[in-house]
Structure formats: C-alpha cells, structure tokens
Design an enzyme around this catalytic site. Structure first.
Site, PDB file in Angstrom:
ATOM      1  N   TYR A  20       0.839  -1.205   0.000  1.00  0.00           N
ATOM      2  CA  TYR A  20       0.000   0.000   0.000  1.00  0.00           C
ATOM      3  C   TYR A  20       0.871   1.252   0.000  1.00  0.00           C
ATOM      4  O   TYR A  20       0.636   2.186  -0.779  1.00  0.00           O
ATOM      5  CB  TYR A  20      -0.910  -0.016   1.225  1.00  0.00           C
ATOM      6  CG  TYR A  20      -1.801   1.196   1.357  1.00  0.00           C
ATOM      7  CD1 TYR A  20      -2.961   1.311   0.596  1.00  0.00           C
ATOM      8  CD2 TYR A  20      -1.492   2.223   2.255  1.00  0.00           C
ATOM      9  CE1 TYR A  20      -3.782   2.422   0.714  1.00  0.00           C
ATOM     10  CE2 TYR A  20      -2.313   3.337   2.386  1.00  0.00           C
ATOM     11  CZ  TYR A  20      -3.463   3.430   1.614  1.00  0.00           C
ATOM     12  OH  TYR A  20      -4.277   4.531   1.738  1.00  0.00           O
ATOM     13  N   LYS A  52       1.131   4.163  -3.006  1.00  0.00           N
ATOM     14  CA  LYS A  52       0.809   5.570  -2.811  1.00  0.00           C
ATOM     15  C   LYS A  52       2.001   6.461  -3.147  1.00  0.00           C
ATOM     16  O   LYS A  52       1.824   7.591  -3.616  1.00  0.00           O
ATOM     17  CB  LYS A  52       0.331   5.812  -1.378  1.00  0.00           C
ATOM     18  CG  LYS A  52      -1.022   5.169  -1.079  1.00  0.00           C
ATOM     19  CD  LYS A  52      -2.116   5.629  -2.041  1.00  0.00           C
ATOM     20  CE  LYS A  52      -3.485   5.110  -1.656  1.00  0.00           C
ATOM     21  NZ  LYS A  52      -4.551   5.556  -2.592  1.00  0.00           N
TER      22      LYS A  52
END
Length: 256
Positions: free
Chosen positions: A172, A176
C-alpha cells in the site's frame, strides 16, 4: 446533451462508499452549480447509492452514475464515452478508488499483493486520467485530485522518530508513493494547458479500507466526512496556493 452540462462536472471514482461517497454528498450539497458523477464499479450497488443520495434533503446540485472499473480498460473507455455524450466535458477528476489488502502484520509484500495493489492504486488512476484528459481539456479550469496517503511520503518514513515510519502495509505504501509521482508527472505535463493537480491525503479516518471500521470508531478516529470536506475545499479553489503539491485536511501540506 444533459442540462447538467451547464454545471461544474465532477467525477468521483470509488464513489459508492467511504470517503468517495461522503465526497459525492458534500460536493453535491455545497452548491446547485455542481453535478457529481458517482464512479461505481458495481452498477447495481451504485444505483442504490444514487437513489439514497438524491433523496437527501441537503443535496443542492445534481448527481448521476457511471459504471467504472478502473482496472478494466473496456470499462474506462465506455465511461469516458458516456461522460462525453452526456456532458461534453469534465471539470474535476477525483481519483479516489483504492484498496489496501494488507492487514498491517506483513513485514514484506507478496508478489500477488503488490500486483493487485498497484493495479488499483496506480495503474487505474494513470490509465483513467489519460482517457479523460481530452474531456478535461474542454473545461475552463480542469482539476485532477489523486487521493493518496501520508504513508506514501518518503520524507515521512525517512524520519525514523515519526509515527509514519512504524506503520507497515508495504505494498500500500509503495503504491501511494507511485501515485504521488503520478501527480507530479501529471502536473508537469498538463500545467501548460491550465490544469491544476494535487495529491491529497484524506487522513486516518473511519472507513472500510482496512476492514477495521469498528476498531477505528472505538479509538475515536474522525469520520471520513472530514476527508470529504478537505476535498471540497480543493474543488472550490481554496487550496490553489498548494497546486502541484501534497496536501491534506485542515490546511496541511506534506513533503513528498
């Protein structure tokens, strides 16, 4: 062409729940001059959400729906065609849809987890934005907002005394960080055409993203409505001084 084309046309991906849904509601409630398109991966769910939103007494603008799965090129193409046919242009694209399949216990990401996370969090916004750039160019003030996270900040994780460095979620986080680069690249490429682009961190709020909604509530974590308010500020032009940057709620700005 729809009469709503006279309004400011805003597309919110992942608009059927969490931050996306709150954003749809807040923007549509802010002014009769907004038309918000709910980007819904599941059309049946989206139609139910649309009826619920339209029934709210706070709604001043108008709302519609488009089937949009940013992981599927055919869905992106069809959505872009529908938006063009109905409105002729797009004024604001909010790339909100994202996933976090990790639980926070993983020290290292698996290949399948990396693939699925990057597919939704990076490849989807990149390909979708490219498909919608021609419609955004027809706007007098085109805006792109990529919903990221402070967990994608290399500066934040490099400060080993900070809370951000202690969080795991490696796939994750990497996705990002890549999304943040996409923002910087988009702004570099499109600012000459009058585009304004931001990365936006919605904050640690109550959502279903981490499958820990009740735990977050018990912790006293803020509502995702606060994230939606921050996005509305950008749409309204209240964060124009930070264009091209990494912004957050409450006027905050992060380092990449």
């Amino acid at each position: 062409m729809s009469s709503a084309s006279q309004k400011e046309i805003v597309l919110v991906t992942g608009g059927t729940n969490g931050i996306g849904l709150d954003t749809v509601i807040y923007i549509a409630s802010a002014s009769p001059n907004y038309h918000v398109i709910v980007g819904a991966r599941n059309l049946s769910k989206g139609e139910t959400v649309l009826k619920d939103v339209q029934a709210k007494s706070s709604i001043q603008g108008t709302v519609s729906i488009v089937q949009l799965d940013a992981n599927e090129d055919s869905s992106i193409t069809a959505a872009a065609k529908k938006i063009e046919q109905e409105f002729g242009r797009l004024d604001v694209l909010i790339n909100n849809a994202g996933i976090c399949p990790e639980t926070g216990t993983e020290q290292w990401p698996s290949r399948p987890t990396l693939r699925s996370t990057f597919e939704t969090n990076v490849f989807g916004p990149a390909v979708l934005t490219e498909a919608l750039v021609p419609l955004l160019k027809r706007s007098s003030a085109p805006k792109i907002i990529n919903v990221s996270s402070v967990l994608g900040s290399i500066s934040a994780i490099s400060d080993h005394s900070g809370a951000s460095s202690r969080a795991t979620f490696p796939a994750y986080r990497m996705s990002k960080t890549a999304l943040n680069m996409l923002t910087a690249y988009q702004y570099c490429q499109l600012k000459g055409d009058g585009f304004k682009v931001w990365t936006y961190c919605p904050g640690f709020v109550v959502t279903d993203l981490g499958r820990d909604r009740e735990q977050r509530k018990d912790m006293g974590v803020e509502s995702s409505e606060t994230s939606a308010k921050g996005l509305l500020q950008i749409v309204r032009g209240e964060r124009d001084a930070d264009v091209g940057g990494f912004v957050a709620r409450y006027g905050q700005k992060y380092e990449w």
